[in-house]
Scaffold this motif. Structure first.
Motif, mmCIF file in Angstrom:
data_model
loop_
_atom_site.group_PDB
_atom_site.id
_atom_site.type_symbol
_atom_site.label_atom_id
_atom_site.label_comp_id
_atom_site.label_asym_id
_atom_site.label_seq_id
_atom_site.Cartn_x
_atom_site.Cartn_y
_atom_site.Cartn_z
ATOM 1 N N PRO A 1 -7.099 -2.913 110.700
ATOM 2 C CA PRO A 1 -8.298 -3.659 111.101
ATOM 3 C C PRO A 1 -9.530 -3.318 110.263
ATOM 4 C CG PRO A 1 -7.141 -2.784 113.022
ATOM 5 C CD PRO A 1 -6.510 -2.158 111.823
ATOM 6 N N GLN A 2 -9.505 -2.186 109.535
ATOM 7 C CA GLN A 2 -10.632 -1.814 108.684
ATOM 8 C C GLN A 2 -10.578 -2.473 107.313
ATOM 9 O OE1 GLN A 2 -11.635 2.475 108.556
ATOM 10 N NE2 GLN A 2 -9.909 2.774 109.940
ATOM 11 N N ALA A 3 -9.550 -3.232 107.033
ATOM 12 C CA ALA A 3 -9.350 -3.765 105.688
ATOM 13 C C ALA A 3 -10.517 -4.643 105.250
ATOM 14 C CB ALA A 3 -8.048 -4.553 105.634
ATOM 15 N N ALA B 1 -0.463 -2.065 103.360
ATOM 16 C CA ALA B 1 -1.610 -1.667 104.174
ATOM 17 C C ALA B 1 -1.227 -0.596 105.180
ATOM 18 C CB ALA B 1 -2.188 -2.891 104.878
ATOM 19 N N GLN B 2 -0.037 -0.722 105.764
ATOM 20 C CA GLN B 2 0.439 0.289 106.705
ATOM 21 C C GLN B 2 0.605 1.645 106.027
ATOM 22 O OE1 GLN B 2 4.041 -1.525 108.222
ATOM 23 N NE2 GLN B 2 2.997 -2.318 110.042
ATOM 24 N N ARG B 3 1.067 1.621 104.788
ATOM 25 C CA ARG B 3 1.317 2.872 104.076
ATOM 26 C C ARG B 3 0.023 3.510 103.579
ATOM 27 N NH1 ARG B 3 5.887 5.084 102.059
ATOM 28 N NH2 ARG B 3 5.675 6.669 100.408
ATOM 29 N N TYR B 4 -0.854 2.699 103.004
ATOM 30 C CA TYR B 4 -2.005 3.255 102.295
ATOM 31 C C TYR B 4 -3.303 3.270 103.101
ATOM 32 C CZ TYR B 4 1.147 3.324 98.369
ATOM 33 O OH TYR B 4 2.226 3.586 97.552
ATOM 34 N N GLY B 5 -3.350 2.528 104.199
ATOM 35 C CA GLY B 5 -4.519 2.624 105.064
ATOM 36 C C GLY B 5 -4.756 4.052 105.536
ATOM 37 N N PRO B 6 -3.737 4.734 106.086
ATOM 38 C CA PRO B 6 -3.929 6.124 106.508
ATOM 39 C C PRO B 6 -4.263 7.059 105.353
ATOM 40 C CG PRO B 6 -1.988 5.184 107.564
ATOM 41 C CD PRO B 6 -2.424 4.190 106.519
ATOM 42 N N MET B 7 -4.017 6.629 104.101
ATOM 43 C CA MET B 7 -4.336 7.431 102.921
ATOM 44 C C MET B 7 -5.705 7.055 102.349
ATOM 45 S SD MET B 7 -0.517 7.330 101.201
ATOM 46 C CE MET B 7 -0.920 8.333 99.774
ATOM 47 N N GLY B 8 -6.438 6.176 103.057
ATOM 48 C CA GLY B 8 -7.799 5.866 102.674
ATOM 49 C C GLY B 8 -8.005 4.599 101.880
ATOM 50 N N VAL B 9 -6.937 3.833 101.649
ATOM 51 C CA VAL B 9 -7.075 2.580 100.904
ATOM 52 C C VAL B 9 -7.260 1.443 101.908
ATOM 53 C CG1 VAL B 9 -6.024 0.990 99.253
ATOM 54 C CG2 VAL B 9 -5.622 3.459 99.038
ATOM 55 N N HIS B 10 -8.428 0.840 101.889
ATOM 56 C CA HIS B 10 -8.732 -0.247 102.811
ATOM 57 C C HIS B 10 -9.225 -1.503 102.096
ATOM 58 C CE1 HIS B 10 -8.329 2.579 106.152
ATOM 59 N NE2 HIS B 10 -9.143 3.402 105.507
ATOM 60 N N THR B 11 -9.323 -1.459 100.771
ATOM 61 C CA THR B 11 -9.907 -2.564 100.008
ATOM 62 C C THR B 11 -8.834 -3.196 99.134
ATOM 63 O OG1 THR B 11 -11.971 -1.300 99.951
ATOM 64 C CG2 THR B 11 -11.822 -3.236 98.515
ATOM 65 N N TRP B 12 -8.643 -4.499 99.314
ATOM 66 C CA TRP B 12 -7.529 -5.208 98.684
ATOM 67 C C TRP B 12 -8.003 -6.498 98.028
ATOM 68 C CZ3 TRP B 12 -2.888 -2.694 98.894
ATOM 69 C CH2 TRP B 12 -2.759 -1.683 99.861
ATOM 70 N N GLU B 13 -7.564 -6.714 96.808
ATOM 71 C CA GLU B 13 -7.805 -7.967 96.087
ATOM 72 C C GLU B 13 -6.483 -8.726 96.052
ATOM 73 O OE1 GLU B 13 -9.311 -9.356 91.620
ATOM 74 O OE2 GLU B 13 -9.747 -7.335 92.354
ATOM 75 N N ILE B 14 -6.490 -9.950 96.550
ATOM 76 C CA ILE B 14 -5.243 -10.703 96.709
ATOM 77 C C ILE B 14 -4.995 -11.572 95.479
ATOM 78 C CG2 ILE B 14 -3.898 -12.192 98.232
ATOM 79 C CD1 ILE B 14 -4.919 -9.582 99.532
ATOM 80 N N TRP B 15 -4.148 -11.061 94.592
ATOM 81 C CA TRP B 15 -3.744 -11.695 93.338
ATOM 82 C C TRP B 15 -4.814 -11.480 92.278
ATOM 83 C CZ3 TRP B 15 1.232 -13.126 93.805
ATOM 84 C CH2 TRP B 15 1.877 -13.709 92.695
ATOM 85 N N ASN B 16 -4.453 -11.768 91.045
ATOM 86 C CA ASN B 16 -5.359 -11.618 89.909
ATOM 87 C C ASN B 16 -5.466 -12.930 89.140
ATOM 88 O OD1 ASN B 16 -6.899 -9.966 87.873
ATOM 89 N ND2 ASN B 16 -5.196 -10.618 86.566
ATOM 90 N N HIS C 1 -12.214 12.136 95.020
ATOM 91 C CA HIS C 1 -13.178 11.396 95.845
ATOM 92 C C HIS C 1 -13.467 10.013 95.264
ATOM 93 C CE1 HIS C 1 -13.728 15.139 98.004
ATOM 94 N NE2 HIS C 1 -14.025 15.740 96.862
ATOM 95 N N LEU C 2 -12.444 9.405 94.680
ATOM 96 C CA LEU C 2 -12.556 8.052 94.149
ATOM 97 C C LEU C 2 -11.942 7.073 95.140
ATOM 98 C CD1 LEU C 2 -11.390 8.770 90.486
ATOM 99 C CD2 LEU C 2 -13.723 8.141 91.183
ATOM 100 N N LYS C 3 -12.663 6.018 95.464
ATOM 101 C CA LYS C 3 -12.131 4.973 96.331
ATOM 102 C C LYS C 3 -11.257 4.033 95.502
ATOM 103 C CE LYS C 3 -15.988 4.979 99.612
ATOM 104 N NZ LYS C 3 -16.806 6.015 98.958
ATOM 105 N N VAL C 4 -10.254 3.457 96.144
ATOM 106 C CA VAL C 4 -9.274 2.616 95.458
ATOM 107 C C VAL C 4 -9.405 1.162 95.885
ATOM 108 C CG1 VAL C 4 -6.809 2.156 95.092
ATOM 109 C CG2 VAL C 4 -7.644 4.525 95.202
ATOM 110 N N LEU C 5 -9.596 0.286 94.902
ATOM 111 C CA LEU C 5 -9.437 -1.150 95.092
ATOM 112 C C LEU C 5 -8.069 -1.507 94.534
ATOM 113 C CD1 LEU C 5 -10.103 -4.161 95.463
ATOM 114 C CD2 LEU C 5 -11.442 -4.047 93.350
ATOM 115 N N ALA C 6 -7.164 -1.910 95.388
ATOM 116 C CA ALA C 6 -5.805 -2.247 94.973
ATOM 117 C C ALA C 6 -5.672 -3.759 94.824
ATOM 118 C CB ALA C 6 -4.797 -1.724 95.997
#
Length: 407
Positions: free
Chosen positions: A217-219, A170-185, A129-134
């Motif tokens: 669209p939930q991203a 996003a197409q792969r991991y959105g259905p797996m619950g990943v909706h939060t993305w950081e663009i570059w580091n 039950h951990l949310k993922v920020l990728a």
């Protein structure tokens, strides 16, 4: 397996170098002759900035609390992956931050994908039950500019190719619950190699945000985490405020849902106030701060996500212990790291502009024999898995926050 050691050394090494340089400058600015610092001791117990009032903090949504792992979980065995994620659960964190490196997924060409390792991370996080920020970034060699082929921090030759990868992720991991993305580091450091380029980064951001939202669209999208540094042409560092202003001028703030920021404050507590302004103060309390820039460019309510903060406990020189900064200090004692960990959650919660805070990192990536590389010692655990005092301190701090957090 090809990128694990090099990626970890690059990521943690550069962060520590940046912070160490800031520490040296701070020590010089605040120390009395002989290396002791009365100013340092005085500021440790100073109150939080007036602009970050507890009453304002109490009115907002609960703080998101996470643990940042960089590019380590992807390469772990199933057993080590379970141990790493179980730490987040034990601490009381509800989020993890992990790199989704383009270089890891498509190392050999545009037609080949190696999703399976990151799939394990996402599934194991979901089971807990951990949310993922990728954090999405890092360019495979085949996609880099010809003049910048030796470093995965080189930006892509074609931003559209990176955007296509972002869309696929996003197409792969959105259905797996990943909706939060950081663009570059840390695009304000040479993690955008060979030197930061606000215009080029904004171009990449514009293409990527459009692509991710077309797939999901939930991203919820974050600007790449800004390192808290001073501008230094010799090292190609651009300060967080200068870089933010430059990309805001190009409209980047209108493309994202939050700003990611890395305010390492050691050897100071996150809640400390100083005459020069700590990295936490630069969120909203100093003359030159992030929120002032966001307000000026039309997004005053854009939240700040602290996606990295922490302190190392070993290094090549002496350690700060909470009472003074020894000349040339490169790290902090384990007891002072625990104090910093204990202070991080209330300091973040006290600022109404901060929506999330992630501690970096879970475990040291080096042994004491490697202390010349202080970058390897940010963990809550030793290399062998032994918990440092900071582990219990952070756990207690999270629990205390959760008891009084708004619901």
């Amino acid at each position: 397996m090809r990128t694990r050691g090099r990626r970890q050394r690059l990521l943690v090494g550069l962060v520590a170098f940046v912070v160490s340089a800031a520490v040296t400058a701070i020590a010089a600015a605040t120390s009395t002759p002989g290396g002791s610092s009365k100013t340092f001791a005085r500021t440790l117990s100073s109150p939080s900035p007036a602009s970050a009032s507890p009453s304002a903090a109490a009115q907002r949504a609960p703080l998101r609390i996470g643990l940042s792992y960089a590019d380590t979980l992807t390469w772990m065995s199933d057993q080590e992956l379970a141990k790493g994620l179980n730490d987040a659960v034990t601490l009381g964190a509800s989020w993890i931050r992990v790199d989704l490196s383009w270089n890891d997924i498509q190392p050999d060409g545009p037609g080949e994908f190696e999703w399976h390792r990151f799939d394990r991370v996402v599934k194991a996080a979901d089971a807990r039950h951990l949310k993922v920020l990728a954090t999405i970034g890092y360019t495979p060699q085949w996609a880099r500019e010809a003049s910048c082929r030796t470093d995965q921090s080189c930006p892509p030759a074609d931003p559209a190719a990176f955007a296509a990868f972002a869309r696929d992720a996003a197409q792969r991991y959105g259905p797996m619950g990943v909706h939060t993305w950081e663009i570059w580091n840390e695009p304000n450091l040479p993690y955008w190699a060979p030197a930061p380029d606000p215009a080029a980064y904004t171009t990449l951001l514009r293409a990527s945000t459009r692509a991710i939202r077309s797939a999901d669209p939930q991203a919820f999208l974050l600007l790449g985490g800004l390192a808290a540094v001073a501008t230094d042409p010799a090292t190609h560092y651009v300060s967080q405020t200068s870089f933010l202003e430059a990309v805001c001028r190009l409209g980047a703030n209108k493309l994202v849902d939050a700003i990611s920021y890395h305010p390492y404050t050691y050897p100071y507590l996150p809640s400390a106030t100083t005459s020069f302004g700590t990295a936490f103060q630069r969120i909203s309390s100093t003359k030159d701060n992030l929120m002032e820039i966001l307000d000026r460019y039309g997004t005053p309510d854009l939240p700040i996500w602290i996606t990295e903060t922490g302190a190392p406990t070993d290094g090549p020189r002496s350690a700060a212990d909470g009472t003074h900064i020894p000349a040339g200090a490169s790290h902090v004692t384990e007891s002072w790291q625990a104090s910093i960990a204990r202070d991080t959650i209330p300091a973040a919660a006290a600022n109404p502009h901060v929506a999330a805070v992630f501690w970096f990192s879970d475990r040291d990536s080096g042994t004491p024999a490697q202390r010349q590389q202080r970058s390897l010692f940010y963990g809550l655990r030793e290399y062998d898995g032994t918990a440092k005092p900071a582990f219990a301190a952070l756990k207690q701090s999270i629990a205390a926050y959760e008891r009084r957090a708004p619901r």
